[in-house]
Write a protein that holds these residues in place. Structure first.
Motif, PDB file in Angstrom:
ATOM      1  N   ASP A 184      47.851  22.914 -66.920  1.00 11.17           N
ATOM      2  CA  ASP A 184      48.264  22.589 -68.288  1.00 11.17           C
ATOM      3  C   ASP A 184      49.671  21.996 -68.331  1.00 11.17           C
ATOM      4  O   ASP A 184      50.248  21.837 -69.387  1.00 11.17           O
ATOM      5  CB  ASP A 184      48.083  23.784 -69.234  1.00 11.17           C
ATOM      6  CG  ASP A 184      48.768  25.024 -68.712  1.00 11.17           C
ATOM      7  OD1 ASP A 184      49.515  24.894 -67.724  1.00 11.17           O
ATOM      8  OD2 ASP A 184      48.547  26.107 -69.283  1.00 11.17           O
ATOM      9  N   VAL A 185      50.194  21.632 -67.145  1.00  9.84           N
ATOM     10  CA  VAL A 185      51.486  20.938 -67.109  1.00  9.84           C
ATOM     11  C   VAL A 185      51.257  19.546 -66.529  1.00  9.84           C
ATOM     12  O   VAL A 185      50.517  19.391 -65.556  1.00  9.84           O
ATOM     13  CB  VAL A 185      52.509  21.720 -66.253  1.00  9.84           C
ATOM     14  CG1 VAL A 185      53.867  21.030 -66.251  1.00  9.84           C
ATOM     15  CG2 VAL A 185      52.636  23.150 -66.767  1.00  9.84           C
ATOM     16  N   LEU A 186      51.868  18.548 -67.136  1.00  7.18           N
ATOM     17  CA  LEU A 186      51.611  17.170 -66.714  1.00  7.18           C
ATOM     18  C   LEU A 186      52.830  16.292 -66.985  1.00  7.18           C
ATOM     19  O   LEU A 186      53.771  16.713 -67.660  1.00  7.18           O
ATOM     20  CB  LEU A 186      50.386  16.626 -67.461  1.00  7.18           C
ATOM     21  CG  LEU A 186      50.319  16.860 -68.972  1.00  7.18           C
ATOM     22  CD1 LEU A 186      51.176  15.876 -69.749  1.00  7.18           C
ATOM     23  CD2 LEU A 186      48.881  16.740 -69.454  1.00  7.18           C
ATOM     24  N   LEU A 187      52.820  15.076 -66.417  1.00 14.23           N
ATOM     25  CA  LEU A 187      53.832  14.087 -66.794  1.00 14.23           C
ATOM     26  C   LEU A 187      53.286  13.366 -68.013  1.00 14.23           C
ATOM     27  O   LEU A 187      52.154  12.895 -67.986  1.00 14.23           O
ATOM     28  CB  LEU A 187      54.066  13.084 -65.660  1.00 14.23           C
ATOM     29  CG  LEU A 187      54.556  13.661 -64.335  1.00 14.23           C
ATOM     30  CD1 LEU A 187      54.898  12.523 -63.371  1.00 14.23           C
ATOM     31  CD2 LEU A 187      55.776  14.551 -64.542  1.00 14.23           C
ATOM     32  N   ARG A 188      54.044  13.313 -69.079  1.00 10.06           N
ATOM     33  CA  ARG A 188      53.488  12.748 -70.315  1.00 10.06           C
ATOM     34  C   ARG A 188      53.002  11.317 -70.090  1.00 10.06           C
ATOM     35  O   ARG A 188      53.633  10.543 -69.376  1.00 10.06           O
ATOM     36  CB  ARG A 188      54.510  12.810 -71.449  1.00 10.06           C
ATOM     37  CG  ARG A 188      55.710  11.902 -71.253  1.00 10.06           C
ATOM     38  CD  ARG A 188      56.648  12.014 -72.441  1.00 10.06           C
ATOM     39  NE  ARG A 188      57.740  11.050 -72.323  1.00 10.06           N
ATOM     40  CZ  ARG A 188      58.787  11.019 -73.139  1.00 10.06           C
ATOM     41  NH1 ARG A 188      58.904  11.896 -74.124  1.00 10.06           N
ATOM     42  NH2 ARG A 188      59.725  10.112 -72.985  1.00 10.06           N
ATOM     43  N   THR A 189      51.844  11.005 -70.660  1.00  9.34           N
ATOM     44  CA  THR A 189      51.246   9.678 -70.498  1.00  9.34           C
ATOM     45  C   THR A 189      51.618   8.776 -71.658  1.00  9.34           C
ATOM     46  O   THR A 189      51.271   7.609 -71.673  1.00  9.34           O
ATOM     47  CB  THR A 189      49.713   9.802 -70.465  1.00  9.34           C
ATOM     48  OG1 THR A 189      49.285  10.412 -71.689  1.00  9.34           O
ATOM     49  CG2 THR A 189      49.266  10.658 -69.297  1.00  9.34           C
TER      50      THR A 189
END
Ligand code: PHE
Length: 359
Positions: A184-189
């Protein structure tokens, strides 16, 4: 030749030779041949024992005088030559203060920073605030809160960089296919999560833009970069309509591209806006007739926009029966490409000064 005569000759010759020496090295050679261990004067001093008792004090006295004179002359000459060599060295390496200085070229902001600043100024002029948000986002802010369904293709690890806990082991097949590696953690797209963060933080009316980096697992080519700059916009107020969206974005495109470029609004879909559209600007190379640069369309896409979906307002705790709004998002690299007719976005990420200096 008597010992005294010999001393006279050594004294005269040596003093004469000392005065003619031009370097410290030559002077030292001379010193060794006269007063060194096997030097001519040293030998006379050593052979005192072979002299008669009457001669010995006279020769001894004279020999010491000669030695003192020669040593004094050697010292004076040594100091003179050392000073001369030092000043020669200083002169050889001296600064020429009459030469012009080496100037340091003055830098300037990168073309993308210039465009971000320009867009900020356009919107600050309309009373907007400039907001910021994190690059490392949660799945909630990047997708769920923005009304993206669980199976929306942009959530796939082929379209989103997930930040995976390195302490969790994944089987090799999962890594190869990037299957199941969704955290649930990501680099914002996109910069759209800043819409939600701003709505949570501020009460309407909201008039904001938010520039910043976004990340997508795309292979760089003429039209794609895995990291680029988006500028988000969000307005929430009472009675906002599509007319407000259109008036605002027409104003912005005219300010960015000039009055001679036309815009067109095409229906589109985004999960967080309804209705949604994409906005195109007429091609600057062919003026809209169609050419290779615009892929023979005459138009180039510059941004996505729409009226904020009521679900998004609800997720932010804003009553959609009281407030409405519009949002838009655009790529700064794309604006640069359209404005300056750049054939390849990758030019913007190189440090090639021949290219960058033009802007
Ligand atoms: N976030 C969208 C994108 O990255 C752009 C967008 C922003 C569309 C806001 C509508 C409203 O493509």
């Amino acid at each position: 030749m008597s010992a005294i005569e010999n001393l006279e000759i050594i004294e005269k010759k040596t003093l004469d030779a000392i005065s003619k020496k031009a370097t410290l090295e030559e002077l030292d050679q001379l010193r060794i041949t006269v007063v060194g261990k096997k030097g001519s004067l040293t030998q006379i001093l050593r052979s005192m024992g072979t002299l008669s008792a009457e001669e010995r004090p006279l020769v001894g006295k004279r020999a010491n005088e000669v030695r003192e004179k020669i040593e004094a002359a050697l010292l004076t000459k040594k100091e003179e030559l050392a000073a001369k060599e030092l000043s020669e060295r200083i002169e050889a390496s001296a600064l020429d203060i009459s030469l012009p200085g080496r100037s340091r070229p003055q830098g300037h902001a990168h073309v993308i920073s210039q465009i971000v600043k320009e867009v900020e100024e356009i919107f600050i002029g309309l009373g907007y605030t400039v907001e910021d948000g994190p690059y490392v986002e949660t799945e909630y802010y990047n997708f769920t809160s923005l009304n993206a369904p669980k199976d929306h293709p942009s959530r796939s690890p082929r379209d989103t960089f997930y930040v995976v806990d390195p302490t969790v082991a994944h089987p090799k097949e999962e890594i190869d296919t990037r299957k199941n590696i969704i955290s649930d953690v990501l680099l914002r797209t996109q910069t759209s999560p800043v819409q939600m963060r701003t709505m949570e933080k501020q009460c309407p009316p909201i008039y904001m833009i938010s520039p910043g980096l976004v990340f997508r697992p795309d292979t760089p080519d003429a039209n794609h970069l895995p990291q680029f700059t988006q500028i988000e916009g969000l307005v929430i107020d009472k009675g906002i309509t599509f007319g407000d969206l259109r008036g605002t974005l027409d104003h912005m495109t005219r300010a960015l591209f000039g009055n001679d470029r036309r815009t067109r609004y095409r229906p589109h879909f985004f999960p967080f806006t309804e209705p949604s559209c994409e906005i195109d600007v007429s091609c600057g190379v062919c003026g809209g007739k169609g050419c290779r640069f615009c892929n023979h369309a005459g138009w180039l896409e510059i941004l996505g926009a729409g009226l904020v979906d009521p679900n998004v307002l609800q997720n932010a705790g804003i009553d959609p029966n009281v407030y409405s709004g519009f949002a838009f998002g655009m790529g700064a690299e794309r604006i640069a490409a359209l404005r300056y007719n750049l054939p390849d976005l990758r030019l913007l990420t190189t440090g090639d000064m021949r290219f960058l200096e033009q802007f």
